[in-house]
Design a protein around this motif. Structure first.
Motif, mmCIF file in Angstrom:
data_model
loop_
_atom_site.group_PDB
_atom_site.id
_atom_site.type_symbol
_atom_site.label_atom_id
_atom_site.label_comp_id
_atom_site.label_asym_id
_atom_site.label_seq_id
_atom_site.Cartn_x
_atom_site.Cartn_y
_atom_site.Cartn_z
ATOM 1 N N VAL A 31 -19.009 87.235 -40.419
ATOM 2 C CA VAL A 31 -18.005 86.317 -39.887
ATOM 3 C C VAL A 31 -17.062 87.067 -38.968
ATOM 4 O O VAL A 31 -16.564 88.145 -39.312
ATOM 5 C CB VAL A 31 -17.219 85.652 -41.026
ATOM 6 N N VAL A 32 -16.796 86.492 -37.813
ATOM 7 C CA VAL A 32 -15.919 87.123 -36.837
ATOM 8 C C VAL A 32 -14.775 86.184 -36.470
ATOM 9 O O VAL A 32 -14.882 84.967 -36.590
ATOM 10 C CB VAL A 32 -16.678 87.525 -35.553
ATOM 11 N N ILE A 33 -13.684 86.781 -36.043
ATOM 12 C CA ILE A 33 -12.592 86.049 -35.408
ATOM 13 C C ILE A 33 -12.817 86.141 -33.911
ATOM 14 O O ILE A 33 -12.854 87.234 -33.350
ATOM 15 C CB ILE A 33 -11.230 86.643 -35.783
ATOM 16 N N SER A 34 -12.972 84.995 -33.266
ATOM 17 C CA SER A 34 -13.303 85.013 -31.844
ATOM 18 C C SER A 34 -12.150 84.556 -30.948
ATOM 19 O O SER A 34 -12.184 84.778 -29.736
ATOM 20 C CB SER A 34 -14.525 84.129 -31.568
ATOM 21 N N ALA A 35 -11.134 83.917 -31.534
ATOM 22 C CA ALA A 35 -9.984 83.481 -30.736
ATOM 23 C C ALA A 35 -8.816 83.207 -31.665
ATOM 24 O O ALA A 35 -9.000 82.993 -32.874
ATOM 25 C CB ALA A 35 -10.315 82.230 -29.923
ATOM 26 N N ALA A 36 -7.614 83.212 -31.106
ATOM 27 C CA ALA A 36 -6.418 82.954 -31.900
ATOM 28 C C ALA A 36 -5.298 82.486 -30.990
ATOM 29 O O ALA A 36 -5.343 82.656 -29.759
ATOM 30 C CB ALA A 36 -5.994 84.213 -32.658
ATOM 31 N N ALA A 37 -4.281 81.886 -31.592
ATOM 32 C CA ALA A 37 -3.095 81.446 -30.848
ATOM 33 C C ALA A 37 -1.908 81.434 -31.799
ATOM 34 O O ALA A 37 -2.073 81.234 -33.009
ATOM 35 C CB ALA A 37 -3.309 80.066 -30.240
ATOM 36 N N VAL A 38 -0.713 81.638 -31.253
ATOM 37 C CA VAL A 38 0.514 81.600 -32.050
ATOM 38 C C VAL A 38 1.584 80.791 -31.329
ATOM 39 O O VAL A 38 1.582 80.676 -30.102
ATOM 40 C CB VAL A 38 1.072 83.009 -32.350
ATOM 41 N N LEU A 39 2.492 80.263 -32.127
ATOM 42 C CA LEU A 39 3.673 79.576 -31.621
ATOM 43 C C LEU A 39 4.751 79.747 -32.682
ATOM 44 O O LEU A 39 4.713 79.102 -33.737
ATOM 45 C CB LEU A 39 3.375 78.093 -31.382
ATOM 46 N N ASN A 40 5.661 80.662 -32.457
ATOM 47 C CA ASN A 40 6.736 80.876 -33.417
ATOM 48 C C ASN A 40 8.026 81.231 -32.687
ATOM 49 O O ASN A 40 8.073 81.197 -31.452
ATOM 50 C CB ASN A 40 6.345 81.952 -34.448
ATOM 51 N N ALA A 41 9.049 81.563 -33.427
ATOM 52 C CA ALA A 41 10.347 81.844 -32.824
ATOM 53 C C ALA A 41 10.357 83.154 -32.052
ATOM 54 O O ALA A 41 11.290 83.413 -31.282
ATOM 55 C CB ALA A 41 11.420 81.868 -33.911
ATOM 56 N N LEU A 42 9.324 83.963 -32.218
ATOM 57 C CA LEU A 42 9.250 85.250 -31.534
ATOM 58 C C LEU A 42 8.439 85.188 -30.251
ATOM 59 O O LEU A 42 8.744 85.883 -29.277
ATOM 60 C CB LEU A 42 8.630 86.285 -32.485
ATOM 61 N N ALA A 43 7.388 84.357 -30.223
ATOM 62 C CA ALA A 43 6.496 84.349 -29.059
ATOM 63 C C ALA A 43 5.667 83.074 -29.033
ATOM 64 O O ALA A 43 5.470 82.416 -30.067
ATOM 65 C CB ALA A 43 5.578 85.566 -29.092
ATOM 66 N N GLU A 44 5.141 82.766 -27.837
ATOM 67 C CA GLU A 44 4.275 81.598 -27.660
ATOM 68 C C GLU A 44 2.863 81.977 -27.245
ATOM 69 O O GLU A 44 2.037 81.099 -27.039
ATOM 70 C CB GLU A 44 4.870 80.647 -26.611
ATOM 71 N N ASP A 45 2.567 83.257 -27.082
ATOM 72 C CA ASP A 45 1.198 83.664 -26.785
ATOM 73 C C ASP A 45 0.935 85.033 -27.403
ATOM 74 O O ASP A 45 1.860 85.730 -27.844
ATOM 75 C CB ASP A 45 0.908 83.665 -25.281
ATOM 76 N N LEU A 46 -0.332 85.426 -27.440
ATOM 77 C CA LEU A 46 -0.719 86.643 -28.148
ATOM 78 C C LEU A 46 -0.140 87.894 -27.510
ATOM 79 O O LEU A 46 0.286 88.817 -28.215
ATOM 80 C CB LEU A 46 -2.240 86.747 -28.211
ATOM 81 N N ASP A 47 -0.137 87.970 -26.183
ATOM 82 C CA ASP A 47 0.387 89.170 -25.522
ATOM 83 C C ASP A 47 1.860 89.380 -25.838
ATOM 84 O O ASP A 47 2.293 90.486 -26.176
ATOM 85 C CB ASP A 47 0.173 89.085 -24.007
ATOM 86 N N ASP A 48 2.653 88.316 -25.740
ATOM 87 C CA ASP A 48 4.076 88.427 -26.044
ATOM 88 C C ASP A 48 4.299 88.734 -27.524
ATOM 89 O O ASP A 48 5.212 89.492 -27.880
ATOM 90 C CB ASP A 48 4.809 87.143 -25.676
ATOM 91 N N PHE A 49 3.479 88.148 -28.374
ATOM 92 C CA PHE A 49 3.592 88.413 -29.813
ATOM 93 C C PHE A 49 3.316 89.882 -30.102
ATOM 94 O O PHE A 49 4.058 90.535 -30.839
ATOM 95 C CB PHE A 49 2.609 87.520 -30.569
ATOM 96 N N GLY A 50 2.265 90.423 -29.509
ATOM 97 C CA GLY A 50 1.945 91.831 -29.710
ATOM 98 C C GLY A 50 3.052 92.753 -29.233
ATOM 99 O O GLY A 50 3.404 93.734 -29.906
ATOM 100 N N ARG A 51 3.613 92.453 -28.068
ATOM 101 C CA ARG A 51 4.705 93.288 -27.549
ATOM 102 C C ARG A 51 5.944 93.206 -28.438
ATOM 103 O O ARG A 51 6.617 94.219 -28.690
ATOM 104 C CB ARG A 51 5.037 92.870 -26.113
ATOM 105 N N ALA A 52 6.249 92.005 -28.913
ATOM 106 C CA ALA A 52 7.413 91.847 -29.783
ATOM 107 C C ALA A 52 7.219 92.583 -31.099
ATOM 108 O O ALA A 52 8.161 93.215 -31.615
ATOM 109 C CB ALA A 52 7.673 90.362 -30.036
ATOM 110 N N LEU A 53 6.020 92.512 -31.663
ATOM 111 C CA LEU A 53 5.736 93.241 -32.893
ATOM 112 C C LEU A 53 5.891 94.741 -32.688
ATOM 113 O O LEU A 53 6.524 95.434 -33.496
ATOM 114 C CB LEU A 53 4.323 92.925 -33.378
ATOM 115 N N ALA A 54 5.307 95.262 -31.615
ATOM 116 C CA ALA A 54 5.362 96.703 -31.362
ATOM 117 C C ALA A 54 6.798 97.176 -31.186
ATOM 118 O O ALA A 54 7.144 98.310 -31.564
ATOM 119 C CB ALA A 54 4.537 97.056 -30.127
#
Length: 420
Positions: free
Chosen positions: A6-29
């Motif tokens: 089983v693989v994860i092939s796609a994802a999306a986020v929407l929270n108070a920190l970010a609305e896309d994966l790139d922004d979420f990753g940068r905010a986490l880092a």
């Protein structure tokens, strides 16, 4: 019977920190927190100190920012009459499926699994107050108040027509939904499943009860950004976090057939019950769930580079989980908690934090916990206030729910299967 990888092939986020994966990753880092004071968002009677809130979320505005005109119209038509959980679920569902680039023949049979229960309690509170004041609810309330409205809104917005339902396991809902989807794909029942953690909208009565029970951090004079302190000796409860996420799981064969790209693999899962009712954590179930997930993956504890903990910042919960992690792993893997940055997403927590785990593995870092200055357990390798960089390939994601539910999933970014 041979299990299908089983693989994860796609994802999306929407929270108070970010609305896309790139922004979420940068905010986490960067260790950036979305937590702020709660007084503008919940009544004082709710006794809630802080939270991460979707300030001013508007479905039409989100659609205009992230979708083309036709897709935006479809989304708005499908979800405009829905409560916040269904609207956010539809947003991340559409975004994840567009990232996967599925054609119509593959999209239609995709199954939908929604994590969580009692999702729209804030909405229901507002309707009840208005009703007591003599204002009748809209006829749409007959549908909107039900959790299954989320499944309907997602189906309407995406065209998914495979299997679909809601799975409730309190704060472990998101992780349990991923586990259930994994098992169905492994067994050949389905080829792919979109797992969604909608924004959970708690009402003031629920917030107050959680505060009075000692689980949620009540009001005081502290800086709201310092209230959520997972694994710190000064922790005093969790803070709520509004957010949603979607993860597309599929069989490795299905991904290969359509020449898709892999984000990560789910190679091991484990679930255990404590066999009792209540909010107090229990060590044996958490240890057993992690060991079961490792055994399912065919991995030893020293193969794990990183643990994304459930840790919400509660006194009893964090202490129990820290001891469980130490029992299973010793001082080996790095350990952090994403809830310090985005709050506790309740049923959506496991899906959002799985996305956070994958982003950290793929980008070679563990995000900091800036408020972790005095760790509660000397034998656990906590990340602490600074980002840690390194070569990370394998992680375990923990989840703990009330009434004794413990769950864990093992993820890897290695291309070759590392499990049976």
């Amino acid at each position: 019977m041979t299990r299908r990888p089983v693989v994860i092939s796609a994802a999306a986020v929407l929270n108070a920190l970010a609305e896309d994966l790139d922004d979420f990753g940068r905010a986490l880092a960067a260790g950036r927190s979305a937590i702020s004071a709660a007084d503008e968002h919940v009544p004082s009677a709710a006794h809630t100190a802080a939270g991460a809130f979707l300030d001013g979320f508007d479905l039409r505005e989100w659609a205009a920012r992230h979708l083309d005109d036709e897709a935006a119209r479809t989304l708005v038509r499908a979800a405009r009459r829905c409560a916040l959980p269904a609207q956010t679920a539809a947003c991340v569902a559409v975004r994840a499926l567009r990232a996967a680039e599925l054609d119509a023949d593959l999209l239609a049979p995709t199954s939908v699994l929604v994590a969580g229960s009692n999702l729209a309690l804030g909405y229901q509170h507002r309707v009840a107050v208005a009703f007591e004041q003599g204002r009748a609810p809209q006829p749409s309330h007959a549908l909107v108040h039900m959790d299954i409205d989320v499944v309907g809104a997602v189906g309407d917005a995406t065209g998914c027509r495979g299997e679909g339902w809601c799975l409730g396991a309190s704060a472990a809902s998101g992780t349990l939904a991923l586990i259930q989807a994994t098992r169905m794909i492994r067994g050949g029942d389905i080829d792919r499943c979109l797992v969604i953690g909608p924004c959970c909208e708690l009402g003031p009565a629920e917030l107050r009860a959680l505060s009075d029970a000692g689980a949620l951090a009540g009001p005081d004079d502290a800086d709201p950004t310092h209230v959520c302190r997972p694994f710190d000796t000064a922790r005093r409860g969790f803070v709520p976090g509004q957010g949603a996420a979607a993860v597309l799981l599929e069989s490795a064969d299905s991904l290969a057939d359509r020449a898709g790209s892999m984000l990560a693999r789910i190679v091991g899962v484990g679930v255990r019950l404590d066999g009792r009712r209540g909010m107090d954590p229990a060590l044996p179930g958490q240890i057993s769930a992690m060991r079961s997930a490792l055994a399912d993956a065919g991995l030893s504890a020293d193969s794990v580079d990183y643990v994304n903990a459930h840790a919400a910042g509660t006194r009893a919960g964090d202490a129990c989980e820290a001891e469980a992690i130490h029992t299973v792993f010793g001082t080996g893997p790095l350990v952090n908690s994403t809830k310090e940055l985005i709050g506790h997403g309740m049923g959506a927590a496991g899906v959002q934090e799985t996305v956070a785990t994958v982003l950290q593995l793929r980008n070679g870092f563990c995000h900091p916990n800036p408020n972790l200055t005095d760790p509660c357990h000397p034998g656990v390798r906590f990340v602490g206030p600074r980002t840690v960089r390194g070569d990370l390939t394998t992680a375990i994601k923990n989840a703990v729910g009330v009434s004794g539910i413990s769950a864990a999933i093992v993820l890897t970014t290695e291309e070759a299967p590392c499990g049976p």
